[in-house]
Scaffold this active site. Structure first.
Site, short mmCIF file in Angstrom:
data_model
loop_
_atom_site.label_atom_id
_atom_site.label_comp_id
_atom_site.label_asym_id
_atom_site.label_seq_id
_atom_site.Cartn_x
_atom_site.Cartn_y
_atom_site.Cartn_z
N GLU A 139 68.30 53.77 110.68
CA GLU A 139 67.88 53.59 109.29
C GLU A 139 66.65 52.68 109.22
O GLU A 139 65.53 53.16 109.29
CB GLU A 139 69.07 53.15 108.44
CG GLU A 139 70.07 54.30 108.40
CD GLU A 139 71.33 54.06 107.61
OE1 GLU A 139 71.67 52.90 107.35
OE2 GLU A 139 71.98 55.06 107.26
C1 HEC Z 1 67.50 56.22 106.39
C2 HEC Z 1 68.10 56.40 105.08
C3 HEC Z 1 68.80 55.21 104.45
C4 HEC Z 1 68.27 53.97 104.18
C5 HEC Z 1 66.91 53.43 104.51
C6 HEC Z 1 69.31 53.28 103.46
N1 HEC Z 1 70.41 54.06 103.30
FE1 HEC Z 1 72.06 53.64 102.25
N2 HEC Z 1 72.98 55.25 103.00
C7 HEC Z 1 72.39 56.20 103.80
C8 HEC Z 1 73.40 57.08 104.34
C9 HEC Z 1 73.16 58.25 105.28
C10 HEC Z 1 74.64 56.60 103.85
C11 HEC Z 1 76.02 57.15 104.20
C12 HEC Z 1 76.28 56.75 105.65
C13 HEC Z 1 77.73 56.72 106.08
O1 HEC Z 1 78.62 56.94 105.28
O2 HEC Z 1 77.95 56.40 107.27
C14 HEC Z 1 74.33 55.47 102.98
C15 HEC Z 1 75.26 54.79 102.22
C16 HEC Z 1 74.93 53.80 101.30
C17 HEC Z 1 75.81 53.26 100.31
C18 HEC Z 1 77.25 53.67 100.07
C19 HEC Z 1 77.36 54.56 98.86
C20 HEC Z 1 78.65 55.29 98.79
O3 HEC Z 1 78.84 56.03 97.82
O4 HEC Z 1 79.49 55.17 99.68
C21 HEC Z 1 75.11 52.31 99.62
C22 HEC Z 1 75.59 51.45 98.47
C23 HEC Z 1 73.80 52.24 100.22
N3 HEC Z 1 73.72 53.17 101.21
C24 HEC Z 1 72.82 51.32 99.86
C25 HEC Z 1 71.68 51.11 100.65
C26 HEC Z 1 70.83 49.93 100.56
C27 HEC Z 1 71.05 48.77 99.63
C28 HEC Z 1 69.82 50.11 101.45
C29 HEC Z 1 68.69 49.16 101.78
C30 HEC Z 1 69.10 47.88 102.30
C31 HEC Z 1 70.03 51.40 102.09
N4 HEC Z 1 71.19 51.94 101.60
C32 HEC Z 1 69.17 51.97 103.00
C33 HEC Z 1 71.04 56.30 104.05
C34 HEC Z 1 70.15 55.25 103.93
#
Ligand code: HEC
Ligand code: HEC
Length: 339
Positions: A139
Site C-alpha cells: 500500500e
Molecule cells: C493501495 C490502496 C490503499 C491505500 C493507499 C489505503 N487503503 Fe485502505 N484499504 C485498502 C484495501 C485493499 C482494504 C481492504 C484490505 C483488507 O481487508 O485486507 C482497505 C481497507 C480500509 C478500511 C476498512 C474499511 C472496511 O469497510 O473494512 C479503512 C477504514 C481504510 N482502508 C482506510 C484507509 C486509510 C485511512 C488509509 C491511509 C492511511 C488507507 N486506507 C490507505 C486499500 C488502500
C-alpha cells in the site's frame, strides 16, 4: 359523487401513508437504523471527534508524503470524489503492486459504523486500522519511523500536532497520525433518503424503492445487512449455501473461522466492483449472487430490480470536504523513494 371520490382518494392516501410507516416500523424491527438527524445524537454515535483533530486528519488523509514514494495517499484508494473507493477490482499501491490477495478497497464513507474493519475484520476501529495501510508494503510502504521523520521535518505540521495533542509528552507519533486520520474518517457519514424514510418521511421513497425494501426484508437480506450501515455489523460465512462462482479470483478465505465482514450497503451504487475480490461489476448480478450463495434462492428479475432500486435510496449526501492545502516540505524532509 364528488365527495365519494374525494373520500376515496383521501382513504387511499391515508392507507398508503400508513403502509409506508408500517414498512418503516418493520424495517426498524429488522434492525435497520437511521443515521440520526439530530446532531447531538450523531456526535455521540461517531465519538464526538475534536474539530482541530479532524482538520489535521483531513490533511494527513490527503497527504501523499505519508507514503514512501510520496505519491500515494489514503485518498488514492479511498477517493472521496468517487464513493470513497478506487473503482478497481484489486487495490494498487506502492510500485504499482496489486493487493496480494486480490482484495478491493472498501469505502471509507460510513466506515465509522463498522463493528470491525477490513474484509477479515482484523481491526476493531478506525484508529487501529489507519496504521495498517501506511506501513503495509503493497500500500504506502512507509515504516512508522519514516512517517514520523517526515512530519517532524515540516514545522507547520509539528505546530498543528502540538495544538491538537496538547499535554502529551511526544506529540508527533505514528499513533497520533492514525488518531487524527481516524477522527477525520469519523466525520464521513452520508445521510440518505432512506434515513429520512426511517425518520418518518414516508413520501421520500418511490413505490418501487419501498417494494424493494420489502423484498430485501422478506428474502432475509436483513439477517446480515442490518444496523445503521445496512451491513458492517457482523462477520458471516460467505458463501453459505451455494459456491461463489468467482471464488478462485485471489486467495482470500475470510478470518481464521472462514468468516467475512458483512459490507455496508450505503452508497453501494457508487462502489463497484463488488465483493472482496471485485469480481462483479453489476449490482444486479451482485444481488442475484447473494440470493444464491447466502439464501439459496433464485431471485426473479423484478425482485432484483426492486432491491436494486431500494439500494439506490442509500445514496447519501457526502459531507463537504474542502481540499486541503498542505504545509510544504523542507530541506530536511526525507525524499520520495519509489523503490
Ligand atoms: C493501495 C490502496 C490503499 C491505500 C493507499 C489505503 N487503503 Fe485502505 N484499504 C485498502 C484495501 C485493499 C482494504 C481492504 C484490505 C483488507 O481487508 O485486507 C482497505 C481497507 C480500509 C478500511 C476498512 C474499511 C472496511 O469497510 O473494512 C479503512 C477504514 C481504510 N482502508 C482506510 C484507509 C486509510 C485511512 C488509509 C491511509 C492511511 C488507507 N486506507 C490507505 C486499500 C488502500
Ligand atoms: C448470511 C449473511 C448474508 C445475507 C443473508 C446476505 N448477505 Fe450480502 N453479503 C454478505 C457478506 C459476508 C458479503 C461480503 C462477501 C465477500 O465479498 O466476501 C456480502 C456482500 C454483499 C454485496 C456486495 C457489497 C460490496 O461492497 O461488495 C451486496 C450488494 C449484498 N451483499 C447484498 C445482499 C442482498 C441484496 C441480500 C439479500 C438478497 C444479501 N446481501 C444477503 C452477507 C450476507
Amino acid at each position: 359523487m364528488k365527495k365519494m371520490v374525494l373520500l376515496l382518494i383521501g382513504f387511499i392516501f391515508i392507507t398508503s401513508n400508513a403502509m409506508a410507516s408500517n414498512l418503516a416500523k418493520r424495517a426498524m424491527e429488522e434492525g435497520l437504523k437511521p443515521i440520526p438527524d439530530n446532531q447531538v445524537e450523531l456526535m455521540k454515535l461517531i465519538g464526538s471527534p475534536d474539530k482541530d483533530m479532524v482538520e489535521l486528519g483531513k490533511k494527513l488523509f490527503f497527504d501523499p508524503r505519508l507514503s514512501k514514494s510520496g505519491l500515494i495517499s489514503c485518498n488514492t484508494c479511498h477517493n472521496l470524489a468517487t464513493g470513497g473507493v478506487d473503482g478497481v477490482a484489486s487495490a494498487i499501491g506502492h510500485k504499482w503492486t496489486s493487493n496480494p490477495h486480490h482484495l478491493g478497497s472498501p469505502t471509507v464513507y460510513n466506515a465509522v459504523f463498522n463493528a470491525v474493519q477490513m474484509w477479515d475484520g482484523r481491526f476493531p476501529n478506525l484508529e487501529e486500522q489507519a496504521k495498517g495501510p501506511i506501513a503495509a508494503g503493497p500500500e504506502m510502504a512507509s515504516p512508522p519511523e519514516l512517517v514520523v521523520d517526515k512530519i517532524k521535518s515540516i514545522p507547520a505540521y509539528v505546530k498543528e500536532f502540538e495544538k491538537v495533542f496538547k499535554g502529551q509528552k511526544n506529540v508527533v507519533t505514528f499513533d497520533n497520525v492514525a488518531n487524527a486520520i481516524a477522527a477525520f474518517e469519523r466525520t464521513l457519514v452520508t445521510p440518505s433518503r432512506f434515513d429520512e424514510f426511517l425518520n418518518g418521511d414516508s413520501d421520500v421513497l418511490s413505490k418501487k424503492e419501498k417494494r424493494g425494501l420489502n423484498t430485501f426484508i422478506d428474502k432475509g437480506c436483513t439477517a446480515c445487512h442490518t444496523g445503521i450501515g445496512v451491513g458492517g455489523g457482523s462477520m458471516q460465512p460467505f458463501p453459505v449455501v451455494k459456491p461463489y462462482k468467482f471464488a478462485a479470483v485471489g486467495d482470500f478465505k475470510g478470518n481464521k473461522d472462514g468468516l467475512v465482514k458483512v459490507p455496508l450497503l450505503r452508497n453501494i451504487k457508487e462502489t463497484a466492483p463488488y465483493f472482496h475480490n471485485g469480481a462483479v461489476w453489476s449490482l444486479e448480478e451482485a444481488v442475484k449472487i447473494m440470493g444464491e450463495t447466502q439464501l439459496g434462492i433464485e431471485l426473479k428479475e423484478n425482485e432484483v430490480e426492486d432491491i436494486v432500486a431500494f439500494l439506490g435510496s442509500l445514496k447519501g449526501r457526502k459531507p463537504v470536504v474542502v481540499y486541503p492545502v498542505l504545509p510544504p516540505s523542507t530541506n530536511k524532509t526525507p525524499k520520495p523513494d519509489a523503490n
